[in-house]
Design an enzyme around this catalytic site. Structure first.
Site, PDB file in Angstrom:
ATOM      1  N   TYR A 142      46.549  35.776  46.626  1.00 24.52           N
ATOM      2  CA  TYR A 142      45.482  35.739  47.632  1.00 24.52           C
ATOM      3  C   TYR A 142      46.012  35.315  49.002  1.00 24.52           C
ATOM      4  O   TYR A 142      45.340  35.473  50.012  1.00 24.52           O
ATOM      5  CB  TYR A 142      44.353  34.795  47.208  1.00 24.52           C
ATOM      6  CG  TYR A 142      43.569  35.270  45.983  1.00 24.52           C
ATOM      7  CD1 TYR A 142      43.808  36.503  45.412  1.00 24.52           C
ATOM      8  CD2 TYR A 142      42.574  34.472  45.424  1.00 24.52           C
ATOM      9  CE1 TYR A 142      43.109  36.932  44.303  1.00 24.52           C
ATOM     10  CE2 TYR A 142      41.866  34.890  44.311  1.00 24.52           C
ATOM     11  CZ  TYR A 142      42.140  36.126  43.756  1.00 24.52           C
ATOM     12  OH  TYR A 142      41.444  36.546  42.661  1.00 24.52           O
ATOM     13  N   LYS A 191      51.713  35.673  32.928  1.00 26.74           N
ATOM     14  CA  LYS A 191      52.023  37.036  32.480  1.00 26.74           C
ATOM     15  C   LYS A 191      53.544  37.165  32.512  1.00 26.74           C
ATOM     16  O   LYS A 191      54.126  38.035  33.177  1.00 26.74           O
ATOM     17  CB  LYS A 191      51.317  38.046  33.404  1.00 26.74           C
ATOM     18  CG  LYS A 191      51.385  39.484  32.950  1.00 26.74           C
ATOM     19  CD  LYS A 191      50.597  39.785  31.695  1.00 26.74           C
ATOM     20  CE  LYS A 191      50.795  41.216  31.271  1.00 26.74           C
ATOM     21  NZ  LYS A 191      50.343  41.473  29.894  1.00 26.74           N
ATOM     22  N   ASP A 224      46.315  38.274  29.237  1.00 22.04           N
ATOM     23  CA  ASP A 224      45.483  39.259  28.524  1.00 22.04           C
ATOM     24  C   ASP A 224      44.999  38.672  27.202  1.00 22.04           C
ATOM     25  O   ASP A 224      43.830  38.816  26.819  1.00 22.04           O
ATOM     26  CB  ASP A 224      46.227  40.586  28.317  1.00 22.04           C
ATOM     27  CG  ASP A 224      47.709  40.422  28.010  1.00 22.04           C
ATOM     28  OD1 ASP A 224      48.210  39.289  28.104  1.00 22.04           O
ATOM     29  OD2 ASP A 224      48.363  41.411  27.656  1.00 22.04           O
ATOM     30  N   ASP A 252      35.394  32.465  35.764  1.00 19.65           N
ATOM     31  CA  ASP A 252      34.093  33.152  35.735  1.00 19.65           C
ATOM     32  C   ASP A 252      33.746  33.566  34.310  1.00 19.65           C
ATOM     33  O   ASP A 252      32.586  33.480  33.890  1.00 19.65           O
ATOM     34  CB  ASP A 252      34.109  34.385  36.645  1.00 19.65           C
ATOM     35  CG  ASP A 252      33.650  34.053  38.050  1.00 19.65           C
ATOM     36  OD1 ASP A 252      33.828  32.887  38.448  1.00 19.65           O
ATOM     37  OD2 ASP A 252      33.120  34.944  38.737  1.00 19.65           O
TER      38      ASP A 252
END
Ligand code: NAD
Length: 357
Positions: A142, A191, A224, A252
């Site tokens: 970000y 990841k 994942d 979320d």
């Protein structure tokens, strides 16, 4: 003890839910002999209307000089057409950046009385959900370099995930310190099978654990798989630590497992004890001024501030227990109303919590 707390009421339901937070702090102050000095700080839409900017230098200075900041909510349709730098949310981003609040802490706890509101199968929900997600807040993709250029297949766009050891170490310590106050279990989510930034993340988190927190049980989970495990077996998680983008998405997902948006508090922390505490919801302009907003996420944010910034752990627990009691007694604001529960407004919900403190 004496504390200076900056209060940002903001917009929409902000003033209503902030009134609840103040009432709770005043009750605790009286009962346990503390002094809270409140500084009202204007930020968001209300500041745009008055001063032409979402946060003034003076407002920022007050936040910096406080023991902590409690934020209700900012924003609303009135300011939706403002240019980016004059949007209400810009005020919050400026506070986070200037106060160096690099760690976002979001607890997700399923209360027994909300098991029916959980979208998971009952046998999974009944195992319980009580986790805290620690998300890195001021680095990663970000904030990394981004842009567009033209390649042989037309326009290309890129964003960059970049983390330094220092950034990873500091967020890992926040997670480990938190885990030391809970069950000493941390799941680090990355990841690392694909991304180099995740491999550095994993190495660094393990180095901090080995050198500074040998008693922590640390597991690595690929993002994942983590998304799947949150649905399949959320009871396995206690403290989760992850980068900015994975934390954004997974928190979320977790928030949906535990009931209503009106119940979820959060904390943003930095290197000092000064943090910013806020409900995860927005300013709910659709219900503003009607005395129907749920004040519990804001009240629980105050409990988080007591625990994490002010070292008032006993008082934090008392607030959480008061909220639990009121919910067990069946009182509900409209957003969490269910068959057989008793409807109350924002003020009455606050009064009931105060009664139980
Ligand atoms: P929202 O969270 O304000 O509202 C979403 C829905 O949840 C609405 O139906 C609302 O009535 C309900 N709701 C939210 N909080 C509630 C509460 N405490 N009690 C009962 N019901 C509640 O999200 P939105 O509608 O997408 O955004 C409204 C404004 O809030 C926008 O301007 C947005 O930019 C801003 N916003 C601010 C923050 C913040 O201050 N940190 C966070 C998110 C959104």
């Amino acid at each position: 003890m004496d504390f200076r707390i900056a209060l940002i009421e903001g917009d929409g339901i902000g003033p209503e839910i902030m009134a609840a937070a103040v009432a709770v702090m005043e009750k605790i102050a009286k009962k346990y002999d503390h002094t809270f000095t409140f500084d009202m700080v204007e930020a968001g839409g209300v500041s745009i209307d008055k001063y032409g900017v979402p946060l003034t230098d003076e407002a920022l200075k007050i936040c910096k000089e406080s023991n902590s900041v409690v934020l209700a909510s900012v924003g609303g349709p009135k300011w939706d057409t403002q240019p980016g730098h004059l949007r209400p949310e810009r005020g919050l981003l400026a506070i986070r950046k200037e106060l160096g609040l690099f760690a976002n802490i979001r607890p997700a706890k399923l209360r027994p009385e909300f098991i029916d509101a959980c979208p998971l199968k009952k046998e999974i929900a009944q195992k319980g959900i009580d986790m805290v997600i620690v998300r890195e807040l001021t680095g990663g993709i970000y904030y990394g370099a981004r842009g567009r250029d033209v390649g042989k297949n037309g326009v290309e766009a890129y964003d960059t995930e970049r983390y330094s050891e220092r950034e990873i170490e500091q967020i890992a310590r926040v997670a480990f310190n938190l885990a030391m106050t809970r069950n000493k279990k941390v799941a680090s989510i990355d990841k690392a099978n694909v991304l180099e930034s995740s491999r550095l993340w994993r190495e660094t988190v393990h180095n901090v654990a080995k050198n500074e927190y040998p008693e922590i049980e640390l597991v690595d989970v690929l993002v994942d798989n983590a998304a799947m495990q949150l649905i399949k077996n959320p009871a396995q998680f206690d403290v989760i630590v992850t980068n900015n983008i994975f934390g954004d998405i997974l928190s979320d997902e977790a928030s949906q497992l535990v009931g209503s948006i009106g119940l979820m508090p959060s904390a943003s922390l930095g290197k000092t004890k000064c943090g910013m505490y806020e409900p995860i919801h927005g300013s709910a302009p659709d219900i503003a001024g009607k005395d129907i907003a749920n004040p519990l996420a804001t009240i629980l944010s105050v409990a988080m501030m007591f625990e994490l910034s002010l070292d008032l752990k006993k008082e934090a627990k008392i607030i959480e227990e008061a909220v639990d009691k009121v919910l067990k007694q069946g009182f509900r604001t409209r957003d969490i109303l269910d068959n057989g529960t008793k409807p109350v407004g924002c003020k009455e919900m606050t009064r009931l919590v105060l009664e139980n403190i």
